[in-house]
Write a protein that holds these residues in place. Structure first.
Motif, PDB file in Angstrom:
ATOM      1  N   LEU A   1       0.833  -1.205   0.000  1.00 39.73           N
ATOM      2  CA  LEU A   1       0.000   0.000   0.000  1.00 39.73           C
ATOM      3  C   LEU A   1       0.873   1.264   0.000  1.00 39.73           C
ATOM      4  CD1 LEU A   1      -2.973   1.160   0.440  1.00 39.73           C
ATOM      5  CD2 LEU A   1      -2.258   1.418   2.806  1.00 39.73           C
ATOM      6  N   ALA A   2       1.949   1.208   0.809  1.00 46.58           N
ATOM      7  CA  ALA A   2       2.854   2.361   0.898  1.00 46.58           C
ATOM      8  C   ALA A   2       3.476   2.638  -0.462  1.00 46.58           C
ATOM      9  CB  ALA A   2       3.932   2.095   1.940  1.00 46.58           C
ATOM     10  N   ASN A   3       3.876   1.549  -1.123  1.00 48.11           N
ATOM     11  CA  ASN A   3       4.515   1.715  -2.432  1.00 48.11           C
ATOM     12  C   ASN A   3       3.594   2.423  -3.421  1.00 48.11           C
ATOM     13  OD1 ASN A   3       6.838   0.594  -1.508  1.00 48.11           O
ATOM     14  ND2 ASN A   3       6.446  -1.451  -2.335  1.00 48.11           N
ATOM     15  N   THR A   4       2.281   2.090  -3.346  1.00 50.94           N
ATOM     16  CA  THR A   4       1.347   2.743  -4.273  1.00 50.94           C
ATOM     17  C   THR A   4       1.305   4.256  -4.022  1.00 50.94           C
ATOM     18  OG1 THR A   4      -0.508   2.399  -2.816  1.00 50.94           O
ATOM     19  CG2 THR A   4      -0.170   0.699  -4.505  1.00 50.94           C
ATOM     20  N   HIS A   5       1.739   4.683  -2.806  1.00 54.34           N
ATOM     21  CA  HIS A   5       1.805   6.120  -2.500  1.00 54.34           C
ATOM     22  C   HIS A   5       3.232   6.662  -2.644  1.00 54.34           C
ATOM     23  CE1 HIS A   5      -2.105   5.217  -0.692  1.00 54.34           C
ATOM     24  NE2 HIS A   5      -2.362   6.533  -0.819  1.00 54.34           N
ATOM     25  N   ASN A   6       4.064   5.914  -3.333  1.00 55.91           N
ATOM     26  CA  ASN A   6       5.475   6.303  -3.538  1.00 55.91           C
ATOM     27  C   ASN A   6       6.251   6.425  -2.236  1.00 55.91           C
ATOM     28  OD1 ASN A   6       5.556   6.447  -6.313  1.00 55.91           O
ATOM     29  ND2 ASN A   6       4.670   8.529  -6.292  1.00 55.91           N
ATOM     30  N   ILE A   7       5.939   5.538  -1.295  1.00 48.15           N
ATOM     31  CA  ILE A   7       6.625   5.582   0.011  1.00 48.15           C
ATOM     32  C   ILE A   7       7.381   4.264   0.199  1.00 48.15           C
ATOM     33  CG2 ILE A   7       6.275   5.643   2.527  1.00 48.15           C
ATOM     34  CD1 ILE A   7       3.740   7.358   1.898  1.00 48.15           C
ATOM     35  N   ASP A   8       8.654   4.391   0.574  1.00 50.31           N
ATOM     36  CA  ASP A   8       9.445   3.193   0.878  1.00 50.31           C
ATOM     37  C   ASP A   8       9.395   2.949   2.379  1.00 50.31           C
ATOM     38  OD1 ASP A   8      10.258   2.845  -1.719  1.00 50.31           O
ATOM     39  OD2 ASP A   8      11.970   4.224  -1.477  1.00 50.31           O
TER      40      ASP A   8
ATOM     41  N   GLY B   1       8.220   9.544  -0.228  1.00 51.48           N
ATOM     42  CA  GLY B   1       8.879   9.598   1.074  1.00 51.48           C
ATOM     43  C   GLY B   1       9.370   8.255   1.560  1.00 51.48           C
ATOM     44  N   GLN B   2       9.732   8.257   2.826  1.00 49.57           N
ATOM     45  CA  GLN B   2      10.331   7.046   3.399  1.00 49.57           C
ATOM     46  C   GLN B   2       9.929   6.920   4.862  1.00 49.57           C
ATOM     47  OE1 GLN B   2      14.450   6.357   2.229  1.00 49.57           O
ATOM     48  NE2 GLN B   2      14.897   5.835   4.362  1.00 49.57           N
ATOM     49  N   ILE B   3       9.663   5.683   5.242  1.00 46.44           N
ATOM     50  CA  ILE B   3       9.357   5.431   6.662  1.00 46.44           C
ATOM     51  C   ILE B   3      10.393   4.421   7.164  1.00 46.44           C
ATOM     52  CG2 ILE B   3       7.630   4.619   8.315  1.00 46.44           C
ATOM     53  CD1 ILE B   3       5.504   5.189   6.122  1.00 46.44           C
ATOM     54  N   ASN B   4      11.081   4.775   8.249  1.00 47.62           N
ATOM     55  CA  ASN B   4      12.074   3.858   8.840  1.00 47.62           C
ATOM     56  C   ASN B   4      11.538   3.322  10.152  1.00 47.62           C
ATOM     57  OD1 ASN B   4      13.686   5.629   7.018  1.00 47.62           O
ATOM     58  ND2 ASN B   4      15.303   4.279   7.753  1.00 47.62           N
ATOM     59  N   ILE B   5      11.515   2.000  10.249  1.00 48.30           N
ATOM     60  CA  ILE B   5      11.080   1.398  11.531  1.00 48.30           C
ATOM     61  C   ILE B   5      12.278   0.625  12.071  1.00 48.30           C
ATOM     62  CG2 ILE B   5       9.482  -0.225  12.639  1.00 48.30           C
ATOM     63  CD1 ILE B   5       8.246   0.886   9.500  1.00 48.30           C
ATOM     64  N   THR B   6      12.711   0.967  13.279  1.00 47.86           N
ATOM     65  CA  THR B   6      13.866   0.264  13.863  1.00 47.86           C
ATOM     66  C   THR B   6      13.500  -0.280  15.232  1.00 47.86           C
ATOM     67  OG1 THR B   6      14.637   2.329  14.780  1.00 47.86           O
ATOM     68  CG2 THR B   6      15.657   1.667  12.724  1.00 47.86           C
ATOM     69  N   ILE B   7      14.112  -1.434  15.549  1.00 47.91           N
ATOM     70  CA  ILE B   7      13.897  -2.015  16.893  1.00 47.91           C
ATOM     71  C   ILE B   7      15.267  -2.165  17.545  1.00 47.91           C
ATOM     72  CG2 ILE B   7      12.995  -3.976  18.199  1.00 47.91           C
ATOM     73  CD1 ILE B   7      11.115  -4.541  15.869  1.00 47.91           C
ATOM     74  N   HIS B   8      15.341  -1.709  18.776  1.00 45.16           N
ATOM     75  CA  HIS B   8      16.615  -1.794  19.496  1.00 45.16           C
ATOM     76  C   HIS B   8      16.359  -2.417  20.861  1.00 45.16           C
ATOM     77  CE1 HIS B   8      20.480  -0.624  21.080  1.00 45.16           C
ATOM     78  NE2 HIS B   8      19.864  -0.029  22.100  1.00 45.16           N
ATOM     79  N   ARG B   9      17.208  -3.374  21.219  1.00 46.40           N
ATOM     80  CA  ARG B   9      16.996  -4.042  22.511  1.00 46.40           C
ATOM     81  C   ARG B   9      17.821  -3.355  23.607  1.00 46.40           C
ATOM     82  NH1 ARG B   9      16.208  -9.937  24.405  1.00 46.40           N
ATOM     83  NH2 ARG B   9      16.273  -9.451  26.629  1.00 46.40           N
TER      84      ARG B   9
END
Ligand code: ADP
Length: 653
Positions: free
Chosen positions: A492-499, A537-545
């Protein structure tokens, strides 16, 4: 008697000693530049305060110019003829070779001694000019005497002090006059006797006279304190030791036996606790005498001026004693000087002073109370203003909410109605194009989901508010849950030009979580990021322990949120742009629910954002281990798909 004899013996011995030493002192005196000798002859002893203050004033006036010699006649304790003779003999020996310019006599006894010797050729006093001060007894000097003697008499007017005593207390009927055997005392006695009928109101005057305190003590002790007063005039010796009592000893002794008020015209008695009275100013008298003596020295050819009168007196009172004897200061002479008066002592009776203080304290308390009341009122007014503002804000939010919700309800409903009408028309016209029907059904489903999301969100808000929201915690790999949820939105994000870029420190972090609620959190934040990234645009999701927790960051490069809005962003119904013409869909409930769900996991959510740069949401979840509660997430995939359809339903196509 033995003591008196001892003193005479000492005087004789001193006379012999003096004869030996005299030659030496004579040579010294001749060489001394201050070789004009002035002899001060005191009637009393060296402890007598009155005479000492005269001497002080005299010395000050002369500016220590001359060779001053002081002799004390000590007439209060030693008044026998033998003593007086031996005293004058000693002086004759002492001053025989001195050039005495003149003699200053203090009080009556010293003056009398000079008069007795003025014309004795063998006396050193022979034809020596003499200035007298403090003499109370008016003498009739012969013409010969007046060639050598002049001075200043004391004015003995005791009417004012008697009237002051009577004025200060209306009950006083008796005044005890405590005298000694001095000429001063006898002059006071005679003066009071002659004026006692002139007082403001009739009074019994009782004279007590002795050189020993013990003789008058019992009478003073027996005085009736309510209608009597004591006027302390004399100075006294102790009869057993023959020693002069100090002023404070006399006052303390009287005060220890009777509360009868003690008045006095003698300064040391006033300083020792007597109330006070009209006091002769000894210092001033001495100073004036020095000026007069200068005339005698500088103009010896002129005949001496006639004796004059001392006009230097003051009304002196002891404030502590005035208070002690409960006397109203306003009944005392107007221009009185008060010793021991503090800055905050008023010249009013004690009761009035207490009243003044009480009123002042009450006024002060009232002022303080008024100030506090004013502050409280101001604070209340401020609080009320704040409450009013809050209530206006609440009203605005409510109105905005109704507008938003109406819009949010009406938009999908309109789409559903339109799509249904179109389908109906196509069915009626038998125009059942497969793709067109599929598209209408897609619209109907998407908008039904949007309605479902809105209604579920409204229900959840109520549940969060009242704490009814239930959770089913189970041990799950949080990384996998988040990754699956994120990956399912990539298309879905890709269809909105979002990585969408997902990154994690560790592949497996197990913790007790409510999986659907974590999925909802992720989808909500992703849905916002997609909505608020314009164009590309771009969305970054990160997980840190961390040691006992994990940190999930959602970073987008969307439109950003204004700084002043950030603190309110997790409030319900809050939208940055809530106007009817806003560009994005949404009810303003999403972040409120997200925070509620993070709280449910005992976690924490925060936001950082820069307008035009992007927004980062940070969630910190504690790692909680539950035994035997491993997830068997069988139909997880189908429920997630369902959730995605609902949660992302308000993202435009
Ligand atoms: P809504 O359902 O209206 O999106 P939310 O509570 O999820 O409600 O968000 C509240 C408001 O916060 C949004 O209307 C939007 O103005 C702002 N917002 C939330 N997330 C973002 C984001 N990633 N970028 C920019 N603005 C955001």
């Amino acid at each position: 008697m033995i003591l008196k004899f001892k003193k005479i013996l000492i005087l004789l011995l001193l006379t012999l000693l003096y004869i030996n030493l005299h030659n030496y002192s004579l040579t010294y005196a001749i060489n001394n530049t201050k070789n004009t000798t002035v002899l001060i002859l005191c009637s009393y002893d060296s402890e007598n305060n009155w005479e000492n203050t005269i001497v002080e004033g005299f010395k000050k006036g002369l500016n220590f110019k001359y060779n001053l010699k002081i002799e004390y006649l000590d007439s209060k304790t030693l008044h026998s003829d033998i003593y007086t003779d031996s005293f004058i003999n000693l002086l004759n020996l002492k001053y025989k070779n001195d050039s005495i310019r003149y003699i200053l006599t203090l009080d009556d006894e010293a003056l009398q001694l000079v008069r007795n010797n003025l014309f004795k050729e063998n006396s050193f006093m022979y034809n020596i000019p003499t200035l007298f001060v403090g003499a109370n007894k008016i003498s009739s000097f012969s013409n010969d005497e007046l060639k050598y003697i002049t001075g200043i008499y004391e004015i003995q007017d005791n009417l004012e002090i008697l009237n002051s005593i009577l004025n200060s207390n209306k009950l006083i009927e008796n005044i005890y006059i405590a005298l000694d055997n001095s000429v001063y005392s006898s002059v006071i006695h005679d003066n009071i006797k002659s004026i006692q009928y002139l007082t403001n109101r009739p009074v019994n005057i009782k004279f007590l006279k002795s050189e020993y305190f013990n003789d008058i003590y019992s009478t003073l002790e027996a005085t009736n304190e309510s209608n009597s007063a004591i006027l302390l005039v004399g100075s006294y010796a102790n009869s057993s030791t023959n020693k002069m009592l100090k002023s404070e000893e006399v006052v303390n002794l009287i005060q220890s036996k009777t509360s009868t008020p003690i008045y006095s015209r003698i300064e040391p008695y006033i300083y020792s606790g007597a109330i006070g009275g009209i006091v002769n100013n000894g210092y001033r008298l001495g100073y004036v005498a020095s000026n007069l003596s200068e005339k005698i020295l500088l103009e010896p050819e002129l005949s001496l001026p006639s004796p004059t009168y001392n006009i230097y007196y003051k009304a002196l009172f002891n404030f502590d004693a005035v208070r002690h004897y409960n006397i109203n200061p306003r009944l005392l002479p107007e221009d009185s000087i008060y010793i021991n008066k503090g800055t905050f002592n008023f010249l009013v009776p004690k009761s009035t002073e207490i009243f003044i203080w009480a009123v002042s304290i009450m006024v002060l308390i009232s002022i303080v109370a008024l100030i506090i009341l004013g502050i409280l009122q101001k604070r209340n007014a401020f609080k009320n203003k704040q409450l009013l503002q809050e209530s206006i804000q609440r009203d605005e939010i409510r109105t905005d909410f109704i507008i938003t919700i109406s819009h949010e309800l009406r938009t999908p409903l309109n789409i559903i109605i339109n799509a249904t009408s179109l389908l109906e028309l196509n069915v009626d016209n038998n125009n059942l194009d497969y793709n067109k029907v599929k598209q209408q059904l897609y619209y109907i489903k998407k908008n039904s989901n949007r309605l479902l999301k809105l209604i579920s969100n409204l229900i959840d808000v109520t549940k969060i508010e009242y704490g009814y929201i239930d959770a089913h915690f189970e041990m799950a790999n949080v990384v996998a849950v988040i990754e699956d949820t994120v990956l399912s939105t990539v298309q879905l994000a890709n269809t909105h030009n979002i990585d969408i870029i997902f990154d994690t420190d560790e592949e497996e972090i197990y913790s007790a979580i409510d999986i659907p609620k974590i999925e909802r959190i992720i989808l909500n934040l992703l849905s916002n990021s997609i909505k608020f990234i314009k164009n590309k645009g771009q969305i970054n999701i990160t997980i840190h322990r961390n040691e006992n927790s994990l940190t999930i960051k959602f970073k987008d490069n969307g439109i950003g949120i204004p700084q002043n809005i950030l603190p309110s962003i997790f409030n319900k119904f809050y939208q940055v742009n809530s106007s009817l013409h806003r560009e994005n869909e949404g009810s303003g409930l999403g972040l409120y629910i997200v925070k509620g769900l993070v709280d449910l996991h005992k976690g924490n959510i925060s936001v950082e954002s820069t307008l035009g740069i992007g927004t980062t949401f940070t969630i910190e979840l504690p790692i909680v281990i539950l035994e035997n509660r491993i997830s068997n997430n069988e139909d997880a995939c189908s429920s997630l798909n369902n959730l995605i359809e609902i949660e992302l339903s308000d993202i435009p196509n």
